[in-house]
Enzyme design. Structure first.
Site, short mmCIF file in Angstrom:
data_model
loop_
_atom_site.label_atom_id
_atom_site.label_comp_id
_atom_site.label_asym_id
_atom_site.label_seq_id
_atom_site.Cartn_x
_atom_site.Cartn_y
_atom_site.Cartn_z
N LYS A 20 0.86 -1.21 -0.06
CA LYS A 20 -0.05 0.10 0.04
C LYS A 20 0.84 1.29 -0.06
O LYS A 20 0.35 2.30 -0.32
CB LYS A 20 -0.90 -0.06 1.31
C1 LIG Z 1 -4.50 -4.62 1.51
C2 LIG Z 1 -3.60 -5.89 1.12
C3 LIG Z 1 -3.97 -6.97 0.32
C4 LIG Z 1 -5.12 -6.87 -0.55
O1 LIG Z 1 -5.11 -5.95 -1.53
P1 LIG Z 1 -6.61 -5.32 -2.40
O2 LIG Z 1 -5.79 -4.21 -3.36
O3 LIG Z 1 -7.47 -5.08 -1.26
O4 LIG Z 1 -7.03 -6.54 -3.03
C5 LIG Z 1 -3.46 -8.08 0.38
N1 LIG Z 1 -2.22 -8.20 1.20
C6 LIG Z 1 -1.78 -7.45 1.96
C7 LIG Z 1 -0.64 -7.29 2.96
C8 LIG Z 1 -2.57 -6.01 2.34
O5 LIG Z 1 -2.16 -5.17 3.13
#
Ligand SMILES: *Cc1c(COP(=O)(O)O)cnc(C)c1O
Length: 463
Positions: free
Chosen positions: A112
Site C-alpha cells: 500500500k
Molecule cells: C491490502 C492488502 C491486500 C489486499 O489488497 P487489495 O488491493 O485490497 O486486493 C493483500 N495483502 C496485504 C498485505 C494487504 O495489505
C-alpha cells in the site's frame, strides 16, 4: 483525460477532482473514460529503466493537465525516496518460471506504500496550489492506516485521522500508527471491531454538515489514484522478464480487488498479460464468483491473512463495469441487489469476459502455513501469510511457456506470529525500523459514538 462513474449518473471529472473526491456522488467508482495505450516500442523502452522513470511514463497520460511534467517527476521522486530498496519493487526467483515481486520495501512494509506515498505528495501539491486543506479520515484493519499516516505525516495541507479497532491490530501495525509524532497525525483506537470503524467512517461522510466543516477526504482503496500508482509495477516486472515480446501472468493476493485491478489496467494499456490469477484466503467470495458465476456474500471468518478478510470487495465493481459493457445502469442494479439480497448471479456474457482475463484459487489456513514452511525450506524466502496464499494459488497455474509473477504484498515481519508458527523462526524487522519497539506511542481512545467522535476530530485538527 476524463473519469466517469461505474454507475453512470455522476458528472465526469478530471484527474485532480477524481483524486480529491474519492467516491462518486452516485455511489459509484471513477474509471478513465478511455484507457491510454502504450505501443510495443514504448513498452520495450521501459525494460531496465529506474522505477521512477517507468512510473512517469506509465502514469503521465492519466493526469491530463492536472500536473506539469516537472512537478509530476518531482512528486514521483519524493514518493519513493523512503523505500529501503533501490529497485523499489525487486523480483526474486522462486522456481522454474515462477517469480516473486517484493512490494514490501516501503516505509510501512506493505504494498500500500506504493500508492499511498504517491498520493500523499499529489494531495499536498494540489491543495497547496488551491490554497485549501483537507481532513483525511480512514478506517483500517491494519495496513492502510499505517500507510496513510506515513504518507501524510508532516504535510501542512492535511490532517490525517485513522480509526482502528482497539486491541485488534498487530503490535507492529499499532506502533506504526501511534509512534509518528507529527502534529497532523491522529491515531484513534475505537472501542469495537473493524466493521464498527468502517461504519463510523461512513456515518461521518453521510453527515454533510460535518463533512463540509472539516473538508473530509477519503484515501481508501477505491480512490482511482491508488489504483493508478499500482499499475506501474506490473510494467516494471513484466518488462524485466521479456514483455512485450514474451507474455507473462500474475497471481495477486486479493481482498478489495484494487491491486489486481491495476494489473487489468496494465493489460488494457497493451501489456501482454496472459492471465491474472485471483488468490483469496478462506473468505473466498471472489474465487467463488469466477468459479461459479454467483457473487454471494458469506460471513467474514478471521484468518492469519487479516488484510484479505473481506466480503464486500469494492473495486470488483470496476471489473463488473467493463464486463457489462460499461453499462452504468446494469452495475447500479447489481450493487443494489448485493446490498439488499446479499448477492447476485453474474450474467453469462459478463462471466465469459471475466474468465478470459481472470483465473482464481483459494488457500485454506493450513495451506497458507504449509506454503510459508515449504518456500522457506526450498528457497530461503520468508513469505508473509498473504504472499503465501499467492504462491500456493500460483502453483496450479505454472507452465513452461509463460513466466508467473506472484505479488508479495507485505513483509513477513509484519505478521511475525503466523510466520514463526510455520517456520520456527521469528522474522526480524528490517534494521531501518528496529527502533519501532522503543518509540513512544500516542493514541486517542474513543468510544463508538458519532457525535463524540466528530467533536474529538474537530477539536484536534488545525484550521
Ligand atoms: C491490502 C492488502 C491486500 C489486499 O489488497 P487489495 O488491493 O485490497 O486486493 C493483500 N495483502 C496485504 C498485505 C494487504 O495489505
Amino acid at each position: 483525460m476524463r473519469y466517469v462513474s461505474t454507475r453512470g449518473e455522476a458528472p465526469a471529472l478530471g484527474f485532480e477532482e477524481t483524486m480529491l473526491t474519492g467516491l462518486a456522488r452516485d455511489g459509484g467508482l471513477y474509471v478513465p473514460e478511455t484507457i491510454p495505450q502504450l505501443s510495443a516500442a514504448e513498452i520495450t523502452a521501459l525494460a531496465g529503466q529506474p522505477y521512477e522513470d517507468i512510473a512517469f511514463r506509465v502514469m503521465r497520460p492519466y493526469l491530463g493537465d492536472s500536473f506539469g511534467d516537472d512537478e509530476f517527476a518531482g512528486i514521483i521522486a519524493g514518493a519513493y525516496q523512503s523505500f529501503g530498496h533501490e529497485a523499489r519493487a525487486p523480483l526474486v526467483q522462486l522456481g522454474p518460471n515462477h517469480f516473486l515481486l517484493e512490494l514490501f520495501h516501503g516505509p510501512t512494509l506493505a504494498f500500500k506504500d506504493f500508492a499511498m506515498q504517491l498520493i500523499g505528495q499529489l494531495f499536498q501539491s494540489a491543495l497547496e496550489r488551491r490554497g485549501e486543506r483537507v481532513t483525511i479520515v480512514g478506517a483500517t484493519s491494519g495496513d492502510t492506516g499505517s500507510a496513510a499516516i506515513e504518507a501524510f505525516r508532516g504535510l501542512d495541507a492535511v490532517d490525517v485521522v485513522i480509526l482502528f479497532p482497539d486491541g485488534r491490530v498487530s503490535e507492529v501495525q499499532r506502533r506504526q500508527m501511534t509512534t509518528p509524532d507529527d502534529a497532523n497525525v491522529h491515531a484513534v483506537a475505537l472501542e469495537g471491531d473493524f466493521d464498527d470503524c468502517q461504519a463510523a467512517l461512513k456515518a461521518m461522510f453521510n453527515d454533510f454538515a460535518f463533512r463540509d466543516r472539516v473538508r473530509l477526504a477519503a484515501v481508501n482503496s477505491i480512490n482511482w489514484a491508488r489504483v493508478l500508482a499500482q499499475v506501474v509495477y506490473y510494467f516494471s516486472s513484466a518488462t524485466a522478464l521479456g514483455a512485450p515480446h514474451r507474455p507473462v501472468s500474475f497471481t495477486v493476493p486479493t481482498g478489495n480487488f484494487g491491486d489486481i485491478f491495476a494489473g487489468y489496467i496494465a493489460r488494457q494499456m497493451g501489456l501482454p498479460i496472459e492471465k491474472l490469477v485471483i488468490a483469496t484466503n478462506q473468505n473466498d467470495i471472489l474465487h467463488r464468483t469466477i468459479a461459479t458465476g454467483e457473487h454471494v456474500k458469506a460471513g467474514v471468518t478471521p484468518s492469519i491473512s487479516p488484510s484479505m478478510d473481506i466480503q464486500v470487495s469494492s473495486n470488483f465493481e470496476r471489473a463488473l463495469f467493463d464486463a457489462y459493457g460499461r453499462e452504468g445502469g446494469a452495475v447500479g442494479q447489481l450493487m443494489q441487489e448485493l446490498a439488499e439480497k446479499g448477492g447476485f448471479p453474474v450474467s453469462q456474457g459478463a462471466l465469459e469476459t471475466l474468465r478470459e482475463i481472470y483465473a482464481s484459487g483459494r488457500a485454506s489456513e493450513e495451506e497458507t502455513s504449509e506454503a510459508i514452511r515449504a518456500y522457506h525450506r526450498r528457497t530461503g524466502e520468508v513469505l508473509c501469510p498473504h504472499s503465501a496464499i499467492g504462491v500456493h494459488v500460483a502453483e496450479a497455474h505454472l507452465n513452461e511457456a509463460t513466466p508467473m509473477i506472484t505479488l508479495a504484498t507485505a513483509h513477513p515481519a509484519k505478521f511475525p506470529d503466523a510466520v514463526e508458527a510455520a517456520t520456527g523462526h521469528r522474522p526480524p524487522l528490517p534494521a531501518r525500523m528496529a527502533s519501532l519497539y522503543e518509540r513512544n506511542e500516542r493514541v486517542i481512545k474513543a468510544i463508538n459514538d458519532l457525535p463524540a467522535l466528530e467533536a474529538l476530530i474537530e477539536e484536534r485538527i488545525a484550521r
